[in-house]
Motif scaffolding. Structure first.
Motif, PDB file in Angstrom:
ATOM      1  N   PRO A  26      40.530  43.602 -10.133  1.00 31.81           N
ATOM      2  CA  PRO A  26      40.349  42.147  -9.980  1.00 31.81           C
ATOM      3  C   PRO A  26      41.038  41.594  -8.729  1.00 31.81           C
ATOM      4  N   ILE A  27      42.089  42.243  -8.293  1.00 31.71           N
ATOM      5  CA  ILE A  27      42.774  41.798  -7.072  1.00 31.71           C
ATOM      6  C   ILE A  27      41.905  42.092  -5.860  1.00 31.71           C
ATOM      7  N   ARG A  28      41.301  43.275  -5.835  1.00 38.42           N
ATOM      8  CA  ARG A  28      40.373  43.602  -4.740  1.00 38.42           C
ATOM      9  C   ARG A  28      39.217  42.600  -4.701  1.00 38.42           C
ATOM     10  N   GLU A  29      38.714  42.266  -5.878  1.00 40.05           N
ATOM     11  CA  GLU A  29      37.624  41.286  -5.946  1.00 40.05           C
ATOM     12  C   GLU A  29      38.073  39.941  -5.374  1.00 40.05           C
ATOM     13  N   ARG A 112      43.967  31.867  -8.719  1.00 42.41           N
ATOM     14  CA  ARG A 112      43.205  33.049  -9.156  1.00 42.41           C
ATOM     15  C   ARG A 112      44.150  34.198  -9.470  1.00 42.41           C
ATOM     16  N   ALA A 113      45.173  34.397  -8.649  1.00 40.99           N
ATOM     17  CA  ALA A 113      46.152  35.463  -8.900  1.00 40.99           C
ATOM     18  C   ALA A 113      46.861  35.219 -10.237  1.00 40.99           C
ATOM     19  N   ALA A 114      47.184  33.971 -10.520  1.00 40.72           N
ATOM     20  CA  ALA A 114      47.823  33.638 -11.802  1.00 40.72           C
ATOM     21  C   ALA A 114      46.880  33.926 -12.967  1.00 40.72           C
ATOM     22  N   GLN A 115      45.595  33.665 -12.788  1.00 41.47           N
ATOM     23  CA  GLN A 115      44.608  33.982 -13.840  1.00 41.47           C
ATOM     24  C   GLN A 115      44.535  35.491 -14.085  1.00 41.47           C
ATOM     25  N   ILE A 116      44.596  36.263 -13.015  1.00 42.64           N
ATOM     26  CA  ILE A 116      44.571  37.719 -13.145  1.00 42.64           C
ATOM     27  C   ILE A 116      45.775  38.194 -13.948  1.00 42.64           C
ATOM     28  N   VAL A 117      46.950  37.687 -13.610  1.00 46.52           N
ATOM     29  CA  VAL A 117      48.164  38.054 -14.341  1.00 46.52           C
ATOM     30  C   VAL A 117      48.052  37.620 -15.800  1.00 46.52           C
ATOM     31  N   ALA A 118      47.531  36.421 -16.036  1.00 47.19           N
ATOM     32  CA  ALA A 118      47.360  35.941 -17.410  1.00 47.19           C
ATOM     33  C   ALA A 118      46.436  36.871 -18.195  1.00 47.19           C
ATOM     34  N   GLY A 119      45.419  37.392 -17.542  1.00 51.64           N
ATOM     35  CA  GLY A 119      44.521  38.342 -18.196  1.00 51.64           C
ATOM     36  C   GLY A 119      45.242  39.612 -18.603  1.00 51.64           C
TER      37      GLY A 119
END
Length: 145
Positions: A26-29, A112-119
């Protein structure tokens, strides 16, 4: 007779590689439209968090080999995302600092980075997420503690 190796499904190095790929996808995306790489993102993140620093410290904090950082910092400088200056006292020592354009890349993707971490926290649970970070830190030879 030597003891057989554990199953690859229970191999720590293989499990870490698989987990890294799951974490990085997801980070690459998120970075795909920025024109910056994962390593460049790490450099910008460290500079955004800690401010200007010498290249050796930056390489350590961004988990990069120093020669790689030298190349990455030059690329980021050419893109206008960092500045590089020489130390007045020791001309071999170089300082790197994030520019406003570099900070904008971080700021624009912070949500978006915070959403990734939340996931990740949703997947693992908040406590297991923190425990995992603590356990991984114990395997880091550069960790302080």
């Amino acid at each position: 007779m030597t003891k057989p190796l554990p199953s690859t499904s229970r191999s720590l190095p293989i499990a870490l590689i698989r987990a890294r790929e799951g974490v990085m996808a997801p980070i690459r995306e998120m970075l795909s439209e920025t024109g910056i790489t994962e390593q460049q993102w790490r450099v910008l993140r460290v500079l955004a968090e800690y401010g200007a620093m010498d290249a050796k410290t930056l390489a350590d904090r961004a988990s990069l080999l120093f020669p790689s950082l030298t190349r990455i910092a030059a690329t980021l400088r050419d893109k206008g995302l960092v500045t590089q200056t020489r130390d007045d006292k020791d001309r071999r020592r170089q300082f790197v600092e994030i520019t406003a354009a570099g900070q904008k890349i971080i700021d624009d993707r912070a949500g978006r980075a915070a959403q990734i971490v939340a996931g990740f926290k949703d997947t693992l649970g908040a406590q297991d997420y923190e425990t995992l970070l603590d356990l991984l830190a114990r395997l880091d030879p550069g960790a302080q503690g």
